[in-house]
Design a protein around this motif. Structure first.
Motif, PDB file in Angstrom:
ATOM      1  N   SER A  66       1.133  -0.765   0.260  1.00  0.00           N
ATOM      2  CA  SER A  66      -0.050   0.028  -0.002  1.00  0.00           C
ATOM      3  C   SER A  66       0.790   1.191   0.238  1.00  0.00           C
ATOM      4  N   VAL A  67       0.945   2.046  -1.040  1.00  0.00           N
ATOM      5  CA  VAL A  67       1.548   3.276  -1.273  1.00  0.00           C
ATOM      6  C   VAL A  67       0.846   4.013  -0.624  1.00  0.00           C
ATOM      7  N   GLN A  68       1.967   4.948   0.282  1.00  0.00           N
ATOM      8  CA  GLN A  68       1.906   6.200   0.668  1.00  0.00           C
ATOM      9  C   GLN A  68       2.627   7.324  -0.310  1.00  0.00           C
ATOM     10  N   ASN A  69       0.836   7.649  -0.583  1.00  0.00           N
ATOM     11  CA  ASN A  69       1.117   9.269  -1.712  1.00  0.00           C
ATOM     12  C   ASN A  69       1.274  10.541  -0.978  1.00  0.00           C
ATOM     13  N   PRO A  70       1.948  10.784  -1.339  1.00  0.00           N
ATOM     14  CA  PRO A  70       2.889  12.662  -1.240  1.00  0.00           C
ATOM     15  C   PRO A  70       1.307  13.556  -1.572  1.00  0.00           C
ATOM     16  N   LEU A  71       0.658  13.369  -2.140  1.00  0.00           N
ATOM     17  CA  LEU A  71      -0.500  14.070  -2.564  1.00  0.00           C
ATOM     18  C   LEU A  71      -0.028  15.605  -2.346  1.00  0.00           C
ATOM     19  N   THR A  72       1.443  15.849  -2.873  1.00  0.00           N
ATOM     20  CA  THR A  72       2.084  17.067  -3.235  1.00  0.00           C
ATOM     21  C   THR A  72       1.991  17.727  -5.121  1.00  0.00           C
ATOM     22  N   THR A  73       2.392  16.359  -5.470  1.00  0.00           N
ATOM     23  CA  THR A  73       1.876  17.072  -6.828  1.00  0.00           C
ATOM     24  C   THR A  73       1.255  15.895  -7.690  1.00  0.00           C
ATOM     25  N   LEU A  74       1.225  15.469  -8.630  1.00  0.00           N
ATOM     26  CA  LEU A  74       0.976  14.750  -9.704  1.00  0.00           C
ATOM     27  C   LEU A  74       2.100  13.379  -9.978  1.00  0.00           C
ATOM     28  N   PRO A  75       2.675  14.513 -10.586  1.00  0.00           N
ATOM     29  CA  PRO A  75       4.553  14.270 -10.528  1.00  0.00           C
ATOM     30  C   PRO A  75       4.948  13.335  -9.911  1.00  0.00           C
ATOM     31  N   ASP A  76       5.055  13.743  -8.815  1.00  0.00           N
ATOM     32  CA  ASP A  76       5.397  13.477  -7.008  1.00  0.00           C
ATOM     33  C   ASP A  76       4.190  11.849  -6.631  1.00  0.00           C
ATOM     34  N   ALA A  77       3.160  11.915  -6.640  1.00  0.00           N
ATOM     35  CA  ALA A  77       2.428  11.064  -6.465  1.00  0.00           C
ATOM     36  C   ALA A  77       2.799  10.118  -7.327  1.00  0.00           C
ATOM     37  N   VAL A  78       3.109   9.826  -8.750  1.00  0.00           N
ATOM     38  CA  VAL A  78       3.502   8.988  -9.566  1.00  0.00           C
ATOM     39  C   VAL A  78       4.199   8.383  -9.445  1.00  0.00           C
ATOM     40  N   ALA A  79       5.254   9.041  -8.471  1.00  0.00           N
ATOM     41  CA  ALA A  79       6.850   8.135  -9.179  1.00  0.00           C
ATOM     42  C   ALA A  79       7.359   7.435  -7.630  1.00  0.00           C
ATOM     43  N   ALA A  80       6.133   8.228  -6.660  1.00  0.00           N
ATOM     44  CA  ALA A  80       5.825   7.341  -5.618  1.00  0.00           C
ATOM     45  C   ALA A  80       5.961   6.158  -5.390  1.00  0.00           C
ATOM     46  N   ALA A  81       4.402   5.683  -7.222  1.00  0.00           N
ATOM     47  CA  ALA A  81       3.919   4.510  -7.110  1.00  0.00           C
ATOM     48  C   ALA A  81       4.592   3.774  -7.745  1.00  0.00           C
TER      49      ALA A  81
END
Length: 256
Positions: A66-81
């Motif tokens: 289960s990824v902890q989505n940073p909820l900052t920017t879409l590129p940041d969130a995609v990078a986490a995934a």
């Protein structure tokens, strides 16, 4: 619960296109089952929102993250995934709830991803303005409950309990509210550059009592992507109130 199956012709065409490039859909359709599942949460939540689904999947022998989505920017969130997908050892089902459908749509191009699952989720096309699409449908009640502290947004407690998690026992809904993580305004401005659902098997769970994303918008997106679709008599958080059905849908995606 109702089910609409994607057409065989669309799947065959997509599979052929990916097979020509050596992609993972070809592997999945030729009989390679996924043993990994990566889950991504949306707005007004954190990774614990999948806590009812995770043990059901683990009991079936699946490796779950289960990824902890940073909820900052879409590129940041995609990078986490993508970092989570990089760690998987083979075919992986990528599932997202709510806003994280944006992430699934973009990160789903990762070569490890064999299938996509959307849970009452956004499912934009490449470079589509999701906000403009959503305006073609009734404004969901939860929208009025978003409050901002500077650049950070969150859902008010009243809206959370009524419009986000309306079919949960109050004590459980309040516990979920307590772990709500604020999102940055910039996150909502992001657009996907790819639409993974155009080339990979996709599954969608519509919440018929959703007050956070309009149910007819969910149906439109599911139909447009040709997804295998179920409809649940649920609020926006069907992954909690109908965890068995959601786990079963992900399990179906494992075996494509």
């Amino acid at each position: 619960m109702t089910i609409n199956r994607r057409s065989f012709m669309k799947t065959a065409i997509a599979a052929g296109a990916v097979a020509a490039s050596g992609g993972t859909m070809a592997q999945a359709l030729s009989g390679t089952r996924a043993r990994n599942v990566v889950l991504v949460h949306g707005l007004f939540a954190d990774g614990s929102s999948w806590s009812e689904v995770i043990p059901r999947l683990q009991a079936r022998g699946l490796n779950v993250t289960s990824v902890q989505n940073p909820l900052t920017t879409l590129p940041d969130a995609v990078a986490a995934a993508r970092r989570a997908l990089d760690r998987q050892d083979g075919p992986t089902v990528l599932a997202g709830h709510s806003f994280s459908g944006m992430i699934v749509t973009e990160a789903g191009m990762h070569p490890n991803v064999s299938a996509l699952v959307y849970i009452a989720a956004r499912a934009p096309d490449a470079d589509e303005d999701y906000g403009a699409l959503a305006k073609k449908f009734p404004t969901p009640p939860a929208s009025a409950g978003i409050v901002f502290d500077g650049d950070e947004g969150r859902l008010s407690e009243e809206a959370f309990l009524r419009d986000f998690a309306g079919d949960l026992p109050e004590a459980k809904a309040r516990a979920l509210y307590a772990v709500q993580w604020p999102f940055h305004k910039e996150l909502l401005a992001g657009r996907t550059t790819n639409a993974a659902w155009r080339s990979k098997p996709s599954y969608y769970a519509v919440s018929t009592k959703d007050r956070t994303i309009d149910p007819d918008l969910e149906r439109f997106m599911a139909k447009r992507m040709g997804a295998t679709t179920i409809e649940l008599d649920a609020s926006h958080v069907s992954l909690i109130s109908h965890s068995k059905e959601i786990a079963d849908l992900i399990w179906d995606a494992v075996g494509v």
